[in-house]
Write a protein that holds these residues in place. Structure first.
Motif, PDB file in Angstrom:
ATOM      1  N   ALA A 148      55.741  39.677  47.259  1.00 61.06           N
ATOM      2  CA  ALA A 148      56.236  38.478  46.571  1.00 61.06           C
ATOM      3  C   ALA A 148      57.513  37.944  47.212  1.00 61.06           C
ATOM      4  O   ALA A 148      57.834  36.776  47.077  1.00 61.06           O
ATOM      5  N   SER A 149      58.231  38.817  47.903  1.00 60.74           N
ATOM      6  CA  SER A 149      59.448  38.374  48.607  1.00 60.74           C
ATOM      7  C   SER A 149      59.597  39.253  49.840  1.00 60.74           C
ATOM      8  O   SER A 149      58.808  40.176  50.048  1.00 60.74           O
ATOM      9  N   ASP A 173      59.174  46.608  33.044  1.00 60.79           N
ATOM     10  CA  ASP A 173      57.750  46.910  33.210  1.00 60.79           C
ATOM     11  C   ASP A 173      57.380  48.223  32.522  1.00 60.79           C
ATOM     12  O   ASP A 173      58.247  49.072  32.276  1.00 60.79           O
ATOM     13  N   GLU A 192      50.951  43.076  40.117  1.00 60.27           N
ATOM     14  CA  GLU A 192      50.386  41.865  40.710  1.00 60.27           C
ATOM     15  C   GLU A 192      51.061  40.641  40.111  1.00 60.27           C
ATOM     16  O   GLU A 192      51.262  40.556  38.901  1.00 60.27           O
ATOM     17  N   VAL A 193      51.413  39.711  40.975  1.00 59.30           N
ATOM     18  CA  VAL A 193      52.086  38.489  40.525  1.00 59.30           C
ATOM     19  C   VAL A 193      51.041  37.384  40.437  1.00 59.30           C
ATOM     20  O   VAL A 193      50.376  37.089  41.428  1.00 59.30           O
ATOM     21  N   ASP A 227      52.987  50.905  34.993  1.00 56.29           N
ATOM     22  CA  ASP A 227      53.224  50.070  36.180  1.00 56.29           C
ATOM     23  C   ASP A 227      54.272  50.706  37.087  1.00 56.29           C
ATOM     24  O   ASP A 227      54.141  50.689  38.313  1.00 56.29           O
ATOM     25  N   ASP A 262      59.605  44.934  47.473  1.00 60.47           N
ATOM     26  CA  ASP A 262      58.345  44.197  47.319  1.00 60.47           C
ATOM     27  C   ASP A 262      57.379  44.518  48.463  1.00 60.47           C
ATOM     28  O   ASP A 262      56.168  44.593  48.260  1.00 60.47           O
ATOM     29  N   TYR A 298      52.054  40.995  45.387  1.00 59.42           N
ATOM     30  CA  TYR A 298      52.609  42.087  44.575  1.00 59.42           C
ATOM     31  C   TYR A 298      54.129  42.111  44.637  1.00 59.42           C
ATOM     32  O   TYR A 298      54.726  41.749  45.652  1.00 59.42           O
ATOM     33  N   ARG A 299      54.716  42.583  43.556  1.00 56.41           N
ATOM     34  CA  ARG A 299      56.161  42.829  43.526  1.00 56.41           C
ATOM     35  C   ARG A 299      56.394  44.271  43.081  1.00 56.41           C
ATOM     36  O   ARG A 299      55.491  44.906  42.516  1.00 56.41           O
ATOM     37  N   ALA A 359      53.180  32.178  39.264  1.00 53.59           N
ATOM     38  CA  ALA A 359      54.547  32.659  39.465  1.00 53.59           C
ATOM     39  C   ALA A 359      54.931  32.765  40.939  1.00 53.59           C
ATOM     40  O   ALA A 359      56.105  32.951  41.248  1.00 53.59           O
ATOM     41  N   HIS A 360      53.982  32.661  41.837  1.00 51.16           N
ATOM     42  CA  HIS A 360      54.393  32.805  43.247  1.00 51.16           C
ATOM     43  C   HIS A 360      54.108  31.581  44.113  1.00 51.16           C
ATOM     44  O   HIS A 360      54.551  31.510  45.244  1.00 51.16           O
TER      45      HIS A 360
END
Ligand code: FCB
Length: 460
Positions: free
Chosen positions: A232-233, A310, A321-322, A314, A238, A302-303, A326-327
């Motif tokens: 995700a980043s 969380d 999973e994002v 998780d 991540d 994924y993050r 949101a992404h």
């Protein structure tokens, strides 16, 4: 809106296969003429299926199979991917259900009359319930029962089948079925998911020599669902999450099958979560396969889990999973499943597999889109689906241009059907099904797919 192949595309070659796919539980109906499966039981659990529906009628394909074969023939495809319902062909005591086997034989013969190659999946999730009662995929014996069923049914089919797949998407059977409980049999237990995965892989490995013996001229392999995993980043956390997800969900199957080893993540699992590997299992699992079938719908992002917000599950898993909303920074098209339309992911996936593994020839065994179709004046205009198919065919072409050996492409699905825990609410077909009247109508995307295939044949 049309579908076309780029000029000079290797997909234009006459031996490149274009097909459509279905699976037994999703279309057959006629539940009374077979043993119950885990999906019958799951459908009866309150709240398990979004619209409370089940597979007793589905597309009534067992009764309407001739009409459906005509429909497939009218599309002009070279191949049809179907699955065999284990509970329709084997009785409780393991002996043959002759009527069930005969039903498939007449279907295979009709396909042959139309020169349509049969791509037969031997397990597309509908485990006989009595095997689940004995532990299902948590019981090692189920792998041997699978081998025996494969032996029985492939001897009966003789040389009618062009290609066999042992399993469809074992990750979904194991992870969705036994770990997160979203699919039948609905168990929520990480260690169970890992154990089920191992027994599914073992079932594949035990069945492959049987296929080579009974059907030596067929292409024998397996079908996996694969998504490229993106972080995700750019943060190290991540990136680690994306790698962990890839290892748990995708490499967990690819590596044992192709290399005879689980990913290194294995060593980090607690003792109670270790798969039940017996000596020799990984040699059984790593069998030569004639092809790898790949199902692709979207990418996965994924993050890293956050210990404060969380769940413990998780955090232990190491990835979250994002969802696309949101992404995706700019508006991107989503299908009716909420899945991002991301054709580049298919090229990325295929090229990275080619770089990281010694790949056998590849078939794209499923690709398609759920769209909220509406019937207007007897027609279904579904430009989003046509655009989806077009962009993903270009993505396959791009991977072939980069050297990936891809032999065929199957659109999911021939017709609207029972979309598992989402029931009949999600329409993946290129043919529309009115579930009340059971009328089938080709959508505009089916006509575009047919026309692309027809133009290719005319040019070839
Ligand atoms: C795949 C399944 C198939 C269908 C599509 C949408 O995971 O193999 O049966 O449900 O997704």
């Amino acid at each position: 809106m049309t579908i076309s192949l780029p000029a000079g595309s290797p997909m234009a070659a006459a031996n490149f296969i274009f097909g459509v796919g279905t699976s037994s539980f999703q279309i057959e109906g006629a539940a009374q003429s077979r043993q119950p499966s885990i999906w019958d039981t799951f459908c009866n659990q309150p709240g398990a299926i979004l619209d409370g529906s089940d597979g007793t009628m589905a597309c009534d394909h067992v009764a309407r199979w001739q009409e459906d074969v005509e429909l497939i023939a009218a599309l002009g495809v070279n191949a049809y991917r179907l699955s065999i319902s284990w509970p329709r062909v084997v009785q409780r005591d393991g002996s043959a259900n002759t009527a069930g086997i005969q039903w498939y034989i007449q279907l295979l013969d009709k396909l042959a009359e139309h020169n349509i190659k049969a791509f037969v999946t031997l397990y597309h999730w509908d485990l006989p319930q009595h095997l689940e009662d004995a532990g299902g995929w948590l019981n090692r014996q189920t792998a041997y029962a699978f081998r025996d069923y494969v032996d029985l049914v492939t001897q009966a089919f003789g040389q009618r089948v062009y290609s066999y797949a042992t399993l469809n998407e074992p990750m979904c059977s194991a992870y969705l079925g036994y770990d997160i409980g979203m699919h039948a049999p609905g168990i929520k237990d990480k260690a169970a998911g890992i154990s089920a995965a191992h027994h599914l892989l073992l079932a594949h490995g035990l069945a492959m020599p049987v296929l080579r013996k009974n059907s030596p001229d067929a292409l024998n392999g397996i079908v996996l669902n694969l998504s490229p995993c993106y972080p995700a980043s750019n943060s190290a956390a991540d990136q680690l999450a994306a790698r962990t997800a890839n290892d748990r969900l995708f490499a967990w199957y690819l590596r044992p099958l192709l290399e005879g080893a689980y990913p290194d993540l294995l060593a980090t699992l607690a003792q109670a979560e270790q798969p039940p590997i017996l000596p020799g299992d990984l040699d059984i699992i790593r069998q030569p396969i004639d092809y790898l079938g790949i199902n692709y719908y979207t990418r996965a992002v994924y993050r890293a889990p956050d210990n404060n917000t969380d769940s413990a599950v998780d955090c232990d898993r190491g990835f979250v999973e994002v969802p696309p909303a949101a992404h995706i920074s700019r508006p991107a098209p989503l299908t009716d499943m909420g899945w991002e339309v991301y054709p580049q992911g298919l090229t990325d996936l295929l090229v990275s597999l080619q770089q990281n593994y010694t790949l056998p020839p590849v078939y794209i065994a499923e690709n398609g889109a759920a769209i909220a179709d509406t019937l207007e004046d007897g027609q279904i205009n579904d430009p989003q689906r046509t655009a989806y198919l077009q962009s993903h065919l270009l993505a396959v072409d791009a991977a072939m241009q980069q050297g990936v050996d891809i032999r065929g492409y199957f659109c999911w699905s021939l017709m609207d059907n029972f979309e598992w825990s989402l029931g009949y609410q999600k329409r993946f077909g290129i043919v529309y099904v009115d579930f009340k009247s059971q009328q089938r109508i080709m959508k505009a995307s089916a006509l575009a797919y047919r026309d692309m295939i027809q133009r290719r044949t005319a040019q070839g």
